[in-house]
Design a protein around this motif. Structure first.
Motif, short mmCIF file in Angstrom:
data_model
loop_
_atom_site.label_atom_id
_atom_site.label_comp_id
_atom_site.label_asym_id
_atom_site.label_seq_id
_atom_site.Cartn_x
_atom_site.Cartn_y
_atom_site.Cartn_z
N TRP A 156 2.25 3.71 -8.03
CA TRP A 156 2.82 5.05 -8.16
C TRP A 156 4.10 5.07 -7.34
CZ3 TRP A 156 1.86 8.33 -11.78
CH2 TRP A 156 2.29 9.66 -11.67
N PRO A 157 5.23 5.50 -7.92
CA PRO A 157 6.52 5.36 -7.22
C PRO A 157 6.60 6.08 -5.89
CG PRO A 157 6.72 6.76 -9.17
CD PRO A 157 5.39 6.10 -9.25
N PHE A 158 5.81 7.15 -5.71
CA PHE A 158 5.88 7.94 -4.48
C PHE A 158 4.67 7.72 -3.58
CE2 PHE A 158 7.87 10.60 -7.92
CZ PHE A 158 9.17 10.23 -7.62
N GLY A 159 3.83 6.75 -3.92
CA GLY A 159 2.63 6.50 -3.13
C GLY A 159 1.79 7.75 -3.03
N ASP A 160 1.29 8.04 -1.83
CA ASP A 160 0.49 9.26 -1.65
C ASP A 160 1.37 10.44 -1.23
OD1 ASP A 160 1.09 8.66 0.97
OD2 ASP A 160 -0.95 8.97 1.73
N GLY A 161 2.70 10.24 -1.31
CA GLY A 161 3.63 11.31 -0.96
C GLY A 161 4.04 11.33 0.50
N TRP B 10 0.82 -1.22 0.00
CA TRP B 10 0.00 0.00 0.00
C TRP B 10 0.84 1.25 0.00
CZ3 TRP B 10 0.94 2.90 4.32
CH2 TRP B 10 1.32 2.25 5.49
N TRP B 11 2.12 1.16 0.35
CA TRP B 11 3.00 2.32 0.26
C TRP B 11 2.98 2.92 -1.15
CZ3 TRP B 11 8.44 1.40 2.84
CH2 TRP B 11 8.36 1.69 4.22
N TYR B 12 2.88 2.06 -2.14
CA TYR B 12 3.04 2.50 -3.53
C TYR B 12 1.71 2.67 -4.26
CZ TYR B 12 7.86 1.65 -2.46
OH TYR B 12 9.10 1.71 -1.87
N SER B 13 0.70 3.05 -3.50
CA SER B 13 -0.60 3.37 -4.07
C SER B 13 -0.98 4.78 -3.64
CB SER B 13 -1.66 2.37 -3.60
OG SER B 13 -2.95 2.79 -3.98
N ARG B 14 -1.49 5.56 -4.59
CA ARG B 14 -1.96 6.91 -4.25
C ARG B 14 -3.33 6.88 -3.59
NH1 ARG B 14 -1.05 10.41 -9.66
NH2 ARG B 14 -1.66 8.45 -10.65
N ASP B 15 -3.98 5.74 -3.67
CA ASP B 15 -5.32 5.60 -3.12
C ASP B 15 -5.22 5.43 -1.60
OD1 ASP B 15 -7.91 5.01 -2.42
OD2 ASP B 15 -8.20 3.48 -3.96
N THR C 10 4.00 2.54 -13.40
CA THR C 10 2.79 3.25 -12.97
C THR C 10 1.52 2.52 -13.39
OG1 THR C 10 2.87 4.63 -14.98
CG2 THR C 10 3.94 5.51 -12.99
N ARG C 11 1.66 1.30 -13.86
CA ARG C 11 0.49 0.54 -14.28
C ARG C 11 -0.21 -0.12 -13.10
NH1 ARG C 11 3.83 -2.87 -18.70
NH2 ARG C 11 5.10 -3.06 -16.80
N ASN C 12 -1.47 -0.47 -13.31
CA ASN C 12 -2.24 -1.20 -12.30
C ASN C 12 -2.29 -0.49 -10.95
OD1 ASN C 12 -2.67 -3.39 -14.15
ND2 ASN C 12 -0.59 -4.10 -13.69
#
Length: 339
Positions: free
Chosen positions: A172-177, A8-13, A167-169
């Motif tokens: 996101w490399p920075f997660g939610d920042g 979950w670190w690498y999800s913006r959601d 960045t697929r599926n």
């Protein structure tokens, strides 16, 4: 005890693990504050030879070590004698010591330095200043810092940031920042980019181009694309894979994309030292699927001679999409910083 990297670190959601994100946020503020103060208060030591820092803004998994290895190769190709400089994460030796791949083990100097030492000089030192002095005295013409962006002890001529371009599926490399531990960031994105001279976006082999939304984050910084490439195909026949890196799922994905008949995959924490019991478990999984065992070069180099029996390494390297463009920029930037 090492833990696996949270996906979950690498999800913006932020709907993923909302309680964990919120509970860890105060610790993130402390981490970011300590990092910022350390960088602001430290005057970098002049190593008296050109220094390239290859770092990242996240806790791992961006591919900085393959990129550092490729930059070292390009410098050697131009006739220079560079040395990598690492603090030897996971190793017992504090240094400074020049890594000898015929003598040292990953348990002594760390897996990444031992891997880089297959190609040329590597100095391991907890004290980067003393490490730089050792490398220079040993004849190094350039220093390549593996993971040096948040370490201000040395003056950097070029500071490069490596970014995972997947960045697929929903990745996101920075997660939610968010900064560690409520997210993957070592420091806020804007602060890290402000000290960078260039960005290298490392793409998976099967991804044709970088996400325009990701590229837009880097503003006017020079951006170079590279991709992980395997020199040869994975082992033939059914395989059970395993990896102890920051993003082990990337290895699983890469093996499948390369045509591996992958029957099972076992993730371990980054830099995990596998015990004989771990190896026995892996070999039992392989027997169950009547398969071989395959892992990364970084994981393989951590294994003892007896553990390596019947386990194959599948190495990958970083190749720039436009190697000449990158080396020209490198030389121009060195010229500007050294004048």
């Amino acid at each position: 005890m090492k833990l696996n990297t949270p996906r979950w670190w690498y999800s913006r959601d932020t709907r993923h693990a909302p309680i964990s994100r919120a509970a860890l946020k105060p610790l993130s503020w402390i981490w970011a504050g300590v990092t910022a103060r350390k960088i602001a208060k430290t005057q970098g030591f002049d190593a008296q030879i050109p220094v390239i820092s290859v770092g990242n803004l996240t806790m791992g998994g961006s591919g900085k070590t393959p990129v550092a290895r490729e930059i070292l190769r390009l410098l050697r190709q131009q006739g220079h004698a560079p040395s990598a400089l690492s603090r030897g994460y996971g190793g017992t030796l504090s240094g400074p010591v020049i890594v000898d791949p015929q003598h040292h083990t990953a348990q002594e100097v760390g897996d990444e330095p031992l891997m880089l030492a297959q190609d040329g000089m590597v100095v391991v030192s907890r004290d980067r200043i003393e490490g730089a002095k050792t490398a220079r005295q040993a004849g190094a013409t350039h220093l390549v810092l593996d993971d040096g962006h948040q370490n201000p002890s040395l003056k950097k001529d070029i500071a490069l940031i490596v970014v995972d371009g997947e960045t697929r599926n929903g990745e996101w490399p920075f997660g939610d920042g968010s900064v560690f531990p409520s997210g993957p960031m070592r420091e806020p994105l804007r602060a890290g980019l402000a000290r960078a001279d260039g960005v290298i976006v490392l793409l998976p082999t099967d991804m044709t181009e970088a996400d325009p939304e990701l590229l837009a984050l880097f503003g006017n910084l020079p951006v170079f694309t590279a991709r992980l490439v395997a020199p040869h195909t994975p082992p033939s026949g059914p395989q059970v894979g395993f990896a102890g890196i920051a993003k082990p799922w990337k290895v699983e994905r890469s093996l499948i994309a390369a045509g591996c008949d992958l029957k099972d995959f076992v993730p371990y924490p980054d830099h995990a030292a596998l015990t004989d019991s771990d190896i026995d478990f892996l070999k039992q999984r392989a027997e169950l699927f009547e398969a071989g065992l395959v892992t990364t070069e970084k994981d393989w180099i951590r294994l003892s001679d007896s553990q390596r029996e019947n386990i194959k390494a599948w190495p990958v390297c970083a190749n720039f999409d436009d190697e000449n463009h990158f080396t020209d920029w490198l030389n121009r930037t060195f010229g500007a910083t050294l004048n």
